[in-house]
Design a protein around this motif. Sequence first.
Motif, PDB file in Angstrom:
ATOM      1  N   GLY A 166       0.888  -1.283   0.126  1.00 52.42           N
ATOM      2  CA  GLY A 166      -0.101  -0.090  -0.088  1.00 52.42           C
ATOM      3  C   GLY A 166       0.952   1.145  -0.007  1.00 52.42           C
ATOM      4  N   ARG A 169       2.142   3.624  -4.600  1.00 53.35           N
ATOM      5  CA  ARG A 169       1.168   3.446  -5.464  1.00 53.35           C
ATOM      6  C   ARG A 169       1.481   3.046  -6.693  1.00 53.35           C
ATOM      7  N   ASP A 179      -7.577   4.150  -7.966  1.00 50.93           N
ATOM      8  CA  ASP A 179      -7.496   4.156  -6.650  1.00 50.93           C
ATOM      9  C   ASP A 179      -8.436   3.342  -5.888  1.00 50.93           C
ATOM     10  N   ILE A 183      -7.062   0.338  -3.080  1.00 48.29           N
ATOM     11  CA  ILE A 183      -7.278   0.323  -1.823  1.00 48.29           C
ATOM     12  C   ILE A 183      -8.228  -0.946  -1.518  1.00 48.29           C
ATOM     13  N   CYS A 186      -5.433  -3.786  -1.181  1.00 45.06           N
ATOM     14  CA  CYS A 186      -4.598  -3.629   0.134  1.00 45.06           C
ATOM     15  C   CYS A 186      -5.399  -4.227   1.100  1.00 45.06           C
ATOM     16  N   PRO A 217       0.146   6.122  -0.861  1.00 46.38           N
ATOM     17  CA  PRO A 217      -1.184   5.332  -1.098  1.00 46.38           C
ATOM     18  C   PRO A 217      -2.296   6.371  -1.510  1.00 46.38           C
ATOM     19  N   LEU A 221      -6.716   5.265   2.274  1.00 44.85           N
ATOM     20  CA  LEU A 221      -6.017   3.789   2.592  1.00 44.85           C
ATOM     21  C   LEU A 221      -5.946   3.406   4.169  1.00 44.85           C
ATOM     22  N   HIS A 258      -6.141  10.641   5.777  1.00 46.89           N
ATOM     23  CA  HIS A 258      -6.832   9.126   5.917  1.00 46.89           C
ATOM     24  C   HIS A 258      -7.558   9.443   7.197  1.00 46.89           C
TER      25      HIS A 258
END
Length: 426
Positions: A166, A169, A179, A183, A186, A217, A221, A258
């Motif tokens: 992860g 990228r 994307d 995610i 991962c 990432p 993520l 995040h």
Amino acid sequence: MSSLYERHRAVMPEWMALYYRQPVEITHGEGRHVWDADGNRYLDFFGGILTTMTAHALPEVTKAVSEQAGKIIHSSTLYLNRPMVELAERIAALSGIPDARVFFTASGTEAVDTALLLATAHRRSNQVLAMRNSYHGRSFSAVSVTGNRTWSPTSLSPLQTLYVHGGLRTRGPYAGLTDTRFIEACVADLEDLLGHTRDVAALIAEPIQGVGGFTSPPDGLYAAFREVLDRHGVLWIADEVQTGWGRTGEHFWGWGAHAGSGPPDLLTFAKGIGNGMSIGGVVARAEIMNSLDAHSLSTFGGSPVTMAAGLANLTHLLEHDLQGNARRVGGLLIERLRAIAAQVPPVREVRGRGLMIGIELVRAGTDRADPEAVTAVLEAARAGGLLIGKGGGHNTSALRIAPPLSLTVAEAEEGASILEQALYSI
Ligand code: PMP
């Protein structure tokens, strides 16, 4: 009479690499500029590895250091320390972590080591997850969560570490996915891994990998990871040693990209907060911080002079909205660098955010890393009066650009022009 370089080589370890064929001795700095022993002036786009955060020779920091040094340099954590308590209060409030406690160390490595000690003691497990291509420091425990081969001199470890997908990228098995799918893949990998293990203590991750070449990432993520980790009781340690204090522009901490499921359980910081004075530390909820059942202290952690520097530096950063400056000037710089890169075939990718920008170079027409080109651009930039850094997995394939957060638009433009010349020269 030997040169300083010869004397350096005769007395320092070989594995402590120096930049440039003819290494530079930096003698002083001011603002975003530094001077070498021959009187050459450079625009500084690396800040001593993202450590000169606000500016060189910032008067407020210099004043705070000299005033505090004139009063008392050291007293130890056995006595009350006003600047330490004040900086801890401010960092606790800024961290976003509820009921936060702060422990100061003298480096990022010790901050990471402390976070690992806390998480493994709290969870009663030495199993840890880390990201591929990560860097977390140089001690025995920090090396054992460092997934970047270039910086990992031993596989012996006090921890059982498993490396998760992860952090990178655009390379690795999931690079071709969108994307959202990236995610999902991962997260599925993480679920699978946790299904095969027992009682993992924590995941440690840099929101943007620093030494790894400013790779990250897709946003969200780590929020998606968080949901899985929470279900398994696994703690999340955000290593903000490079990404903290607004450097990424949009967010004060790298984890802000995040934020879906709130702040991390533990957060490590160092580098920029002291503007060059040795401050590291870890923030954690009281329940985690207080889970050690033996005494622990750091003799130099929280020393009054470093804390006075940190307070002055943080005040300057917030009062001058340097996070906003990183967002604005960094945004312009990355756009300008993307326009330049579009004309230069060896550039594989310009990435990053705020004033944390990576440029990955490959052999033209291939996807193979080109560390020689990276070194050549570093040399050419230096000859043009610009200091930049390098990093990345895959044999050091990226240029790293991370100026002090007070960078002006004119300086960004000047640095971009020098870089353009340097890229054309290889
Ligand atoms: N974590 C990260 C993300 C880092 O980038 C670094 C330093 N490059 C460290 C930890 C270790 O910090 P220090 O060199 O202060 O020990």
